[in-house]
Design an enzyme around this catalytic site. Structure first.
Site, PDB file in Angstrom:
ATOM      1  N   ASP A   1      -6.635   5.909  -0.585  1.00 32.65           N
ATOM      2  CA  ASP A   1      -6.581   7.265  -1.143  1.00 32.65           C
ATOM      3  C   ASP A   1      -6.730   8.283  -0.017  1.00 32.65           C
ATOM      4  O   ASP A   1      -7.810   8.452   0.544  1.00 32.65           O
ATOM      5  CB  ASP A   1      -7.709   7.469  -2.162  1.00 32.65           C
TER       6      ASP A   1
ATOM      7  N   MET B   1      -6.876  12.050   0.978  1.00 30.00           N
ATOM      8  CA  MET B   1      -7.149  13.357   0.371  1.00 30.00           C
ATOM      9  C   MET B   1      -7.383  14.394   1.466  1.00 30.00           C
ATOM     10  O   MET B   1      -8.031  14.107   2.470  1.00 30.00           O
ATOM     11  CB  MET B   1      -8.380  13.286  -0.529  1.00 30.00           C
TER      12      MET B   1
ATOM     13  N   HIS C   1      -1.770   6.230  -1.289  1.00 27.74           N
ATOM     14  CA  HIS C   1      -1.662   7.294  -2.297  1.00 27.74           C
ATOM     15  C   HIS C   1      -1.976   8.617  -1.610  1.00 27.74           C
ATOM     16  O   HIS C   1      -3.125   8.888  -1.247  1.00 27.74           O
ATOM     17  CB  HIS C   1      -2.655   7.004  -3.427  1.00 27.74           C
TER      18      HIS C   1
ATOM     19  N   MET D   1      -2.729  12.141  -1.764  1.00 27.58           N
ATOM     20  CA  MET D   1      -3.207  13.272  -2.564  1.00 27.58           C
ATOM     21  C   MET D   1      -3.358  14.466  -1.628  1.00 27.58           C
ATOM     22  O   MET D   1      -4.457  14.944  -1.349  1.00 27.58           O
ATOM     23  CB  MET D   1      -4.529  12.914  -3.249  1.00 27.58           C
TER      24      MET D   1
ATOM     25  N   MET E   1      -2.082   8.697 -13.207  1.00 28.16           N
ATOM     26  CA  MET E   1      -3.491   8.986 -12.972  1.00 28.16           C
ATOM     27  C   MET E   1      -4.214   9.110 -14.310  1.00 28.16           C
ATOM     28  O   MET E   1      -3.836   9.915 -15.161  1.00 28.16           O
ATOM     29  CB  MET E   1      -3.657  10.281 -12.176  1.00 28.16           C
TER      30      MET E   1
END
Length: 215
Positions: free
Chosen positions: A32, A34, A63, A65, A134
Site C-alpha cells: 500500500d 500512500m 496499490h 493510493m 475497496m
C-alpha cells in the site's frame, strides 16, 4: 482457486524477514503506497520495493493510493511490481496509463473507493486486468468492513459474465475469516488481507482457510 495477497502494512517492520517467511504460501505481497495527499496517511515508497526486489519474495501487488500516479508508475514497475492498481479517482488519463502498464507486461488494475459507483468503470472495463474494490475508506489498516461497498463485487462479476470479459476481482479492506466467504460468494478472486493474517497466531492457517473457500 482463491488467491491471497497479504498487506505488508500490517506486518511487524522490526522483524520484516520473519514476517515474510510466514506468508510464503500466499500468492502476492500487497504493498500500500500512500502519499499523504490522496489519502490521509504516508506509508512506503521506492526504497521498500527496491529492498524487496533484492530478496526472494512473492510477486509484488502494488496499490498506488497517490495523486497523479502516472508520474511514478514506471519506477514502481522498475522495482518489480507485477500488479499495479491505480485509483480511478486519482487519474485523469486512465486509459493511457493502463496501456502503459500493460506494455510492460504488468497487470493493470483500477481501484474503486467505497463511494465510487461501478458505472464509473463502464468504458474502461475491457482494457483492465482487474478491479480492486475497496471495502474500507483507504488510508489505514484494521478498519471495519463496509458491506454495502462489497456489493460492487457482485455487480462487477455479473458484468464480466454478461460481456465475456476476463478481468479479475480483488477486494481490500476489513477482509478476515468472517468476511472472506461473503466476498468470495460475490465473485472475488483475490483477497487482500492485512491484520487478519499478520496479526494472527498462524498466518499460514489463515491463508489455507481462505484458499479453500468455494463459490
Amino acid at each position: 482457486m482463491i488467491k491471497v495477497s497479504p498487506s505488508i502494512l500490517a506486518a511487524n517492520f522490526l522483524n520484516l524477514q520473519q514476517e515474510l517467511d510466514k506468508i510464503k504460501t500466499a500468492d502476492y505481497l500487497h504493498i500500500d503506497v500512500m502519499d499523504g495527499h490522496f489519502v490521509p496517511n504516508i506509508t512506503f515508497g521506492f526504497p521498500l520495493l527496491e529492498a524487496l526486489n533484492r530478496v526472494d519474495t512473492l510477486p509484488l501487488d502494488v496499490h498506488l493510493m497517490i495523486s497523479d500516479p502516472s508520474r511514478y508508475v514506471d519506477r514502481f514497475m522498475d522495482f518489480g511490481a507485477r500488479i499495479i492498481a491505480v485509483h480511478i479517482e486519482a487519474e485523469t488519463h486512465l486509459h493511457r496509463l493502463l496501456e502503459r502498464i500493460k506494455s510492460r507486461n504488468v497487470e493493470a488494475f483500477v481501484a474503486l473507493n467505497p463511494h465510487t459507483p461501478v458505472n464509473a468503470l463502464e468504458s474502461i472495463l475491457p482494457f483492465l486486468d482487474g478491479v480492486l474494490v475497496m471495502t474500507v475508506n483507504p488510508g489505514f489498516t484494521g478498519q471495519k468492513f463496509i458491506s454495502l461497498a462489497a456489493e460492487k463485487i457482485r455487480q462487477l462479476d455479473s458484468i464480466r459474465r454478461e460481456k465475456g470479459l476476463s478481468y479479475q476481482l480483488a477486494v481490500d479492506g476489513g477482509i478476515n475469516l468472517n468476511t472472506a466467504p461473503t466476498v468470495v460468494e460475490y465473485g472475488a478472486d483475490i483477497l487482500v488481507m492485512g491484520a487478519a493474517i499478520f496479526r494472527s497466531d498462524s498466518p499460514k492457517e489463515v491463508i489455507e482457510k481462505v484458499k479453500e473457500l468455494k463459490r
